[in-house]
Scaffold this motif. Structure first.
Motif, PDB file in Angstrom:
ATOM      1  N   ILE A   1       5.336 -50.904 -39.985  1.00  0.00           N
ATOM      2  CA  ILE A   1       5.394 -52.292 -40.155  1.00  0.00           C
ATOM      3  C   ILE A   1       4.408 -53.038 -39.109  1.00  0.00           C
ATOM      4  O   ILE A   1       4.038 -54.063 -39.422  1.00  0.00           O
ATOM      5  N   ARG A   2       4.011 -52.170 -37.937  1.00  0.00           N
ATOM      6  CA  ARG A   2       3.252 -53.188 -36.974  1.00  0.00           C
ATOM      7  C   ARG A   2       1.706 -53.020 -37.510  1.00  0.00           C
ATOM      8  O   ARG A   2       1.068 -53.774 -37.134  1.00  0.00           O
ATOM      9  N   GLN A   3       1.463 -52.463 -38.843  1.00  0.00           N
ATOM     10  CA  GLN A   3       0.201 -52.360 -39.342  1.00  0.00           C
ATOM     11  C   GLN A   3      -0.148 -53.578 -40.059  1.00  0.00           C
ATOM     12  O   GLN A   3      -1.287 -54.020 -39.968  1.00  0.00           O
ATOM     13  N   ALA A   4       0.756 -54.192 -40.504  1.00  0.00           N
ATOM     14  CA  ALA A   4       0.759 -55.222 -41.436  1.00  0.00           C
ATOM     15  C   ALA A   4       1.439 -56.486 -41.027  1.00  0.00           C
ATOM     16  O   ALA A   4       1.089 -57.689 -41.373  1.00  0.00           O
ATOM     17  N   TRP A   5       2.460 -56.307 -40.040  1.00  0.00           N
ATOM     18  CA  TRP A   5       3.274 -57.522 -39.897  1.00  0.00           C
ATOM     19  C   TRP A   5       3.573 -57.521 -38.431  1.00  0.00           C
ATOM     20  O   TRP A   5       4.516 -57.358 -37.780  1.00  0.00           O
ATOM     21  N   GLY A   6       2.351 -57.932 -37.766  1.00  0.00           N
ATOM     22  CA  GLY A   6       2.256 -58.127 -36.543  1.00  0.00           C
ATOM     23  C   GLY A   6       3.360 -58.978 -35.729  1.00  0.00           C
ATOM     24  O   GLY A   6       3.438 -59.951 -36.267  1.00  0.00           O
TER      25      GLY A   6
ATOM     26  N   ALA B   1      -2.283 -66.008 -41.816  1.00  0.00           N
ATOM     27  CA  ALA B   1      -2.875 -65.421 -40.359  1.00  0.00           C
ATOM     28  C   ALA B   1      -2.174 -64.255 -39.974  1.00  0.00           C
ATOM     29  O   ALA B   1      -3.127 -63.395 -39.306  1.00  0.00           O
ATOM     30  N   ARG B   2      -1.548 -63.744 -40.668  1.00  0.00           N
ATOM     31  CA  ARG B   2      -0.818 -62.412 -40.493  1.00  0.00           C
ATOM     32  C   ARG B   2      -0.405 -62.068 -39.381  1.00  0.00           C
ATOM     33  O   ARG B   2      -0.606 -61.243 -38.676  1.00  0.00           O
ATOM     34  N   LYS B   3       0.550 -62.915 -38.653  1.00  0.00           N
ATOM     35  CA  LYS B   3       1.092 -62.940 -37.469  1.00  0.00           C
ATOM     36  C   LYS B   3       2.098 -63.702 -37.133  1.00  0.00           C
ATOM     37  O   LYS B   3       2.593 -64.651 -37.785  1.00  0.00           O
ATOM     38  N   VAL B   4       3.127 -63.447 -36.169  1.00  0.00           N
ATOM     39  CA  VAL B   4       4.147 -64.326 -36.270  1.00  0.00           C
ATOM     40  C   VAL B   4       3.756 -65.462 -35.359  1.00  0.00           C
ATOM     41  O   VAL B   4       3.188 -65.510 -34.489  1.00  0.00           O
ATOM     42  N   GLU B   5       4.476 -66.700 -35.691  1.00  0.00           N
ATOM     43  CA  GLU B   5       3.951 -67.910 -35.164  1.00  0.00           C
ATOM     44  C   GLU B   5       4.341 -67.964 -33.681  1.00  0.00           C
ATOM     45  O   GLU B   5       5.397 -67.660 -33.373  1.00  0.00           O
ATOM     46  N   PRO B   6       3.612 -68.879 -32.830  1.00  0.00           N
ATOM     47  CA  PRO B   6       4.175 -69.008 -31.540  1.00  0.00           C
ATOM     48  C   PRO B   6       5.616 -69.581 -31.160  1.00  0.00           C
ATOM     49  O   PRO B   6       5.868 -70.384 -32.163  1.00  0.00           O
ATOM     50  N   GLY B   7       6.389 -69.414 -30.555  1.00  0.00           N
ATOM     51  CA  GLY B   7       7.599 -70.285 -30.046  1.00  0.00           C
ATOM     52  C   GLY B   7       8.777 -69.333 -30.753  1.00  0.00           C
ATOM     53  O   GLY B   7       9.864 -69.817 -30.690  1.00  0.00           O
ATOM     54  N   TYR B   8       8.551 -68.119 -31.216  1.00  0.00           N
ATOM     55  CA  TYR B   8       9.593 -67.479 -31.745  1.00  0.00           C
ATOM     56  C   TYR B   8       9.753 -66.250 -31.201  1.00  0.00           C
ATOM     57  O   TYR B   8       8.617 -65.547 -30.538  1.00  0.00           O
TER      58      TYR B   8
END
Length: 548
Positions: A454-459, A491-498
């Motif tokens: 998961i960490r490879q594509a869903w940071g 952007a392929r990353k979790v948004e800030p604030g979560y």
């Protein structure tokens, strides 16, 4: 070479033929086509067959030409005969956009010996999109067929078609540095792709981030009438190309290549909406908190002896609590459903709808309790449910013949944590522990090269999630316990604030206490003392709760 979405006028010497009323191979003469618009020129022009390097059409193999006609017939939703029958020739004669129908990726497939295949839906030109949401446009000149104010209004509405369904915002400017530049021209206008006079090609555009959008000024441009060529409809189509969309093979789509005429009640079709939202996402949609009104003061009732009360009914322990339960699965097929044990919630912009949870079998008969993952495919209109070593497939609310099926031989894991369809490629993604799988519903197998970590594509996405879905704002959401994460697909990353609280933002639980631990039943939950940091955070979340 510029990234072009245009048609090329080619001078070809081959002529094609057929007898009146009888279909013929491509290498024979077709008498109802003029020398300027013969079918072979058309096939080369719109990418179905490549012009030989030596320029001689006689070097094109008959098999390649027959396949090119089949590819066009498939794209135009005609019977794939490989012959130039009346319907095929008639379709080739229709006024149309100048964009090549065959995308660069499809040309690559063909050049490597593979057949061109495409689902009946929108397509992308490649990896072309604007890297910003605020775009400017300039109208460099005007057609004499309409007043300048009519031209500006038609073009403005053409842009609005796309801004209504995306976060994109468009502004007209007189700056020479505008992002999108609109021009009316005739014949050779120095972009390498001359127009052809009235009829034939109506306009062409260049893919992002070029911005050139040109209209053939020999057309009779009109506004608000069926006669002539409607400027608004053609503008909306060409702006779709300028934003990165290729031609759609879906009948009735705005991005279909053929001119469809004036429609006084035009509304952007679902196919075009889904396509542009895969590039830019959906409009920012807030989930407003319903106003909380205090109960009016009530007079104290007189003290009376209490009558004997019957024993209260015992609560059903198996019904999950809306605000304290985690999800077993979540999916969206226009409506959003979350699943737990044998129950489901239906979720709207304000939280859980009245009357839920309800038994899952009220909608999906024969579905077992304890579903572990669910995903709805917009491409096939099928709902998939996963549990243990089996999966179920429904069309609407009807279980399809042959289901449930065993996952043995598919490459899928047993007891998955979550599933969802990622809009960028239409594939079903299955999450299990710290790995994910990509499932192709047409082959019925996991794609080669999977699983991956998961960490490879869903940071930033945690392991062992409970559920996941792509919501209607184009964002992907991952749930675990009472927390959820919003993932930016571009952007392929979790948004800030979560992460944030699922109970507050999704279940509409801002007006009640939220247990510290989800394992506690709701009856044991105590209200948070006023003035504590936890209480202040809950009040802040309640005031600022936005769309997840």
């Amino acid at each position: 070479m510029a990234k072009l979405a245009s048609w090329v006028v080619l001078v070809l010497v081959a002529v094609l033929e057929r007898e009146s009323g009888n279909a013929a191979p491509v290498t024979e003469r077709v008498t109802n086509f003029s020398q300027e618009d013969d079918p072979l020129s058309y096939l080369v022009q719109f990418g179905y067959v490549e012009k030989p390097a030596d320029g001689r059409l006689s070097s094109i193999r008959q098999g390649s030409l027959t396949q090119a006609v089949k590819d066009f017939q498939r794209f135009a939703q005609l019977p794939e005969t490989g012959l130039l029958d009346d319907k095929t020739v008639e379709m080739m004669r229709k006024p149309r956009c100048g964009v090549r129908d065959v995308t660069p990726s499809e040309r690559l497939r063909r050049d490597t010996g593979l057949q061109i295949t495409r689902s009946k839906r929108y397509a992308f030109a490649g990896d072309y999109r604007w890297k910003k949401n605020d775009l400017t446009y300039r109208i460099w000149n005007y057609t004499p067929d309409l007043s300048p104010s009519q031209v500006r209004e038609a073009i403005r509405r053409g842009f609005q078609v796309w801004s209504d369904v995306t976060p994109l915002r468009f502004r007209e400017t007189t700056s020479s540095n505008a992002d999108i530049n609109i021009q009316f021209s005739r014949f050779d206008h120095r972009d390498g792709y001359p127009f052809d006079g009235r009829g034939g090609t109506l306009a062409h555009a260049f893919y992002p981030e070029d911005g050139r959008t040109h209209f053939d000024d020999d057309e009779q441009w009109t506004d608000g009438m069926y006669a002539g060529t409607n400027l608004f409809i053609v503008t909306a189509h060409e702006i779709g190309h300028a934003l990165g969309l290729a031609h759609s093979s879906y009948p009735g789509a705005l991005m279909a290549p053929f001119y469809q005429g004036y429609d006084p009640d035009f509304k952007l079709p679902v196919d075009d909406t889904r396509g542009i939202q895969q590039l830019y996402g959906m409009p920012d949609v807030s989930r407003p908190q319903p106003p909380v009104r205090p109960d009016p003061p009530r007079p104290e009732p007189p003290v009376r002896p209490e009558p004997p009360r019957p024993n209260p009914p015992k609560p059903k322990p198996e019904v999950p609590d809306t605000c304290s339960s985690d999800f077993g699965a979540i999916s969206m097929d226009g409506l959003t459903y979350a699943f737990k044990d044998k129950y489901m919630w239906r979720i709207n912009d304000y939280g859980v709808e009245r009357g839920y949870p309800k038994p899952t079998r009220d909608l999906w008969p024969k579905l077992p309790r304890g579903i572990q993952a669910a995903a709805y495919s917009r491409w096939s209109s099928r709902m998939y449910f996963f549990k243990g070593d089996r999966y179920w497939r429904y069309y609407g609310y009807q279980l399809e013949y042959g289901y449930p099926k065993r996952i043995a031989g598919t490459g899928l894991p047993k007891n998955p944590n979550a599933a969802f369809v990622w809009g960028a490629n239409g594939k079903i993604y299955i999450f299990k522990s710290n790995r994910y799988y990509r499932f192709n519903e047409y082959t019925g197998r996991v794609d080669p090269g999977y699983p991956k970590r998961i960490r490879q594509a869903w940071g930033g996405v945690p392991d062992r999630i409970d559920a996941a879905l792509q919501w209607r704002n184009g964002k992907t959401y991952f749930f675990k316990g009472d927390s959820y994460w919003r993932y930016d697909d571009n952007a392929r990353k979790v948004e800030p604030g979560y992460p944030k609280s699922k109970a507050l933002a999704w279940m509409g639980c801002g007006n009640r206490a939220i247990p510290d631990k989800l394992t506690l039943p709701s009856s044991t939950a105590q209200r948070l003392p006023a003035g504590t940091a936890q209480h202040r955070r809950m009040r802040k979340n309640r005031r600022q709760r936005m769309a997840p």
